[in-house]
Design a protein around this motif. Sequence first.
Motif, mmCIF file in Angstrom:
data_model
loop_
_atom_site.group_PDB
_atom_site.id
_atom_site.type_symbol
_atom_site.label_atom_id
_atom_site.label_comp_id
_atom_site.label_asym_id
_atom_site.label_seq_id
_atom_site.Cartn_x
_atom_site.Cartn_y
_atom_site.Cartn_z
ATOM 1 N N TYR A 200 0.911 -1.283 -0.009
ATOM 2 C CA TYR A 200 0.045 0.024 0.114
ATOM 3 C C TYR A 200 0.853 1.369 0.162
ATOM 4 O O TYR A 200 2.077 1.027 0.369
ATOM 5 C CB TYR A 200 -0.894 0.019 1.122
ATOM 6 C CG TYR A 200 -0.350 0.192 2.467
ATOM 7 C CD1 TYR A 200 -0.151 1.239 3.396
ATOM 8 C CD2 TYR A 200 0.079 -1.002 3.428
ATOM 9 C CE1 TYR A 200 0.458 1.486 4.460
ATOM 10 C CE2 TYR A 200 0.628 -0.849 4.494
ATOM 11 C CZ TYR A 200 0.799 0.426 4.979
ATOM 12 O OH TYR A 200 1.255 0.550 6.151
ATOM 13 N N THR A 213 -5.443 1.706 -0.769
ATOM 14 C CA THR A 213 -5.811 0.290 -0.075
ATOM 15 C C THR A 213 -4.629 -0.507 -0.359
ATOM 16 O O THR A 213 -3.797 -0.433 -0.914
ATOM 17 C CB THR A 213 -7.032 -0.020 -1.120
ATOM 18 O OG1 THR A 213 -6.613 -0.185 -2.340
ATOM 19 C CG2 THR A 213 -8.243 0.820 -0.820
ATOM 20 N N GLU A 225 -6.487 4.348 -8.290
ATOM 21 C CA GLU A 225 -7.088 4.754 -7.055
ATOM 22 C C GLU A 225 -6.863 6.274 -6.867
ATOM 23 O O GLU A 225 -5.637 6.831 -7.101
ATOM 24 C CB GLU A 225 -6.786 4.264 -6.032
ATOM 25 C CG GLU A 225 -7.530 4.521 -4.647
ATOM 26 C CD GLU A 225 -7.024 3.557 -3.326
ATOM 27 O OE1 GLU A 225 -7.282 3.929 -2.061
ATOM 28 O OE2 GLU A 225 -6.349 2.570 -3.493
#
Length: 332
Positions: A200, A213, A225
């Motif tokens: 992450y 995440t 993301e």
Amino acid sequence: MSTANRYQHIKSTKPVVGKARKLKDLMIKSDNRICADCGAPDPKWASANIGVFLCLKCGDVHRALGPDISKVLSVTLDDWSDSDIDSMVEVGGNSYANSIYEAFLPKDHPKPKPDSTMEYRTKFIRAKYETQDFLKPSLRISSRSSFKSTTSVKSVDSNFSSTSRKDVFEDTREFVGELNITLVKGTNLAVRDMLTSDPYVVLTLGGQKVQSTVKKSDLNPVWNEVLKISVPRNYGPLKLEVYDHDMFSADDIMGEAEIDLQPMITAAMAFGDTSRLGDMQIGRWFMTKDNALMKDSTVNVVAGKVKQEVHLKLQNVESGELELELEWVPIL
């Protein structure tokens, strides 16, 4: 007596303190250890108002342009005023200035080299700073007399943006804008478990921290993301760290990097409202041995928004790359 002979073997004995130390620290950055215009090593001259370090030959051309265009000083012999040092430090040196003055340099228009003729060197420098051929046309200065207040990157900001960096820094707002950071993917990340990792990403700017995440058992994760972070008035680099998530022990570091935000924010503020512009390149963050870039990172206007793709090689780790896309959202 020639300029070269006049200053040969002369060294300053003044102690380097205060703002002079800031100039010294700026000089030793890798991109400032070569001439901004021709790449010659160990430049000993500078244009204080433009904010670039220069070799003797290019410095002579700059001097011929006149101080209203380029104020040339010796970095070792001349007495620098506080305002001249502040201008150099605010610009940040060669990479930042070139990201503006060479933003539209055609690929078929090579820069001079250290051994280039004075004729070609002069032609290039005049095109770059006097007629500003490699700037966006609407940013070019039509009057020679107006150069005194508009040749530096700092001045480009204050004269052509609807909300200048100076105005933003002097008002009471805590933030100047927001970054939408698309964490695209990682490649060949380091192994921290038996055969894989659970990576992450943590992004830090000032006192803010955002986290992606966790991707389970994946050394080539695809995130796509979006992480959002506000940009404070006195922003520094965006710090990036990759970790391996562990259930029963402390998370292991898998590499880190820093993203220099100045090229993007400087270019965005210089162009002001980009919502009505067509797609174009407006700036560039140059790859150097001191940063984590794998290639030059361009700042572009895409569908009216300021965006920058960044491809990083993670540092302090055996392997790993990250790809991100930044989008600048100013505070109106």
